[in-house]
Design a protein around this motif. Sequence first.
Motif, mmCIF file in Angstrom:
data_model
loop_
_atom_site.group_PDB
_atom_site.id
_atom_site.type_symbol
_atom_site.label_atom_id
_atom_site.label_comp_id
_atom_site.label_asym_id
_atom_site.label_seq_id
_atom_site.Cartn_x
_atom_site.Cartn_y
_atom_site.Cartn_z
ATOM 1 N N ASP A 4 0.858 -1.191 0.000
ATOM 2 C CA ASP A 4 0.000 0.000 0.000
ATOM 3 C C ASP A 4 0.893 1.240 0.000
ATOM 4 O O ASP A 4 1.152 1.850 1.034
ATOM 5 N N ARG A 7 -0.596 4.657 1.162
ATOM 6 C CA ARG A 7 -0.668 4.797 2.623
ATOM 7 C C ARG A 7 0.701 5.020 3.247
ATOM 8 O O ARG A 7 0.857 5.843 4.163
ATOM 9 N N ASP A 8 1.713 4.292 2.762
ATOM 10 C CA ASP A 8 2.997 4.241 3.464
ATOM 11 C C ASP A 8 4.042 5.233 2.967
ATOM 12 O O ASP A 8 4.999 5.523 3.687
ATOM 13 N N ALA A 18 11.562 4.752 8.180
ATOM 14 C CA ALA A 18 10.362 4.316 7.464
ATOM 15 C C ALA A 18 10.666 4.072 5.990
ATOM 16 O O ALA A 18 10.094 3.171 5.364
ATOM 17 N N LEU A 22 10.060 0.578 4.003
ATOM 18 C CA LEU A 22 9.242 0.491 2.800
ATOM 19 C C LEU A 22 10.032 -0.113 1.637
ATOM 20 O O LEU A 22 9.487 -0.882 0.841
ATOM 21 N N GLU A 25 9.821 -3.702 1.949
ATOM 22 C CA GLU A 25 8.501 -4.197 1.559
ATOM 23 C C GLU A 25 8.348 -4.222 0.035
ATOM 24 O O GLU A 25 7.737 -5.150 -0.518
#
Length: 239
Positions: A4, A7-8, A18, A22, A25
């Motif tokens: 997402d 969102r992220d 962060a 990400l 991810e």
Amino acid sequence: MTLDLARDLPAALADRTAAWRLIAEIAAFWGAPLRPGAGTGAGIDAGTGAAIDAELDAAETRLGLRLPAALREAHRLIGDRPDLTGNHDTLLPPAELYVDRGCLVHRVENQSCAYWGIPLAALGQDDPPTVGWPDAAPSVPLEITPWTARFSTECLAVVLTEPLLDEAAYVDAGEVDPAGLADWTELPRLHEPGVDTRFFARPEGLLVVQGGSWLAMRAVSQEALDALCEKLPVSWLDH
């Protein structure tokens, strides 16, 4: 795995921890997970971590400057992952970092037509801004363009873009009118004003539009790629 980005991304653009999370991810979403603990040192193989740190220390000695924390962390995270960072342009390894135009050059276009770097005046920042410039003769006046507000954001942009250019994956490219992307979610801008790069996402794919019309896209499967290519009003290279 789901991803997402809408969102992220905002948190990742404001905080490099962060951003690294990400990036991990994104790599996992494309089926190419990072090694455990990469980027943080937590759980990373001691020998691998020591080797990377030694390369970075040697680069500092050779260049006579201190590398920003974000650059060191990025090399522990993705420095050995050309599948995520080097399908078109090249994220330079520590041994190839160099100084030019008052910047620490960290990335080079695949035909040496453009360069990206960190201004030397900003090296004291943990997560400094980046700039870019085209190849030009030393006698030609050159405008250096602000690129990203943070080095970690530049790394995010690289990892969002370069996997879309992996010819071994489910990818295609072509010319598009961005108005035809109504079914896609446009993501928050990563680059500084004046850099014409936009990212769009769907659950089954990701694409980037550069220069107003050039599109590169990757999907999660051949079936998804075929379906997306059929829907988009694009003159595809391979479809």
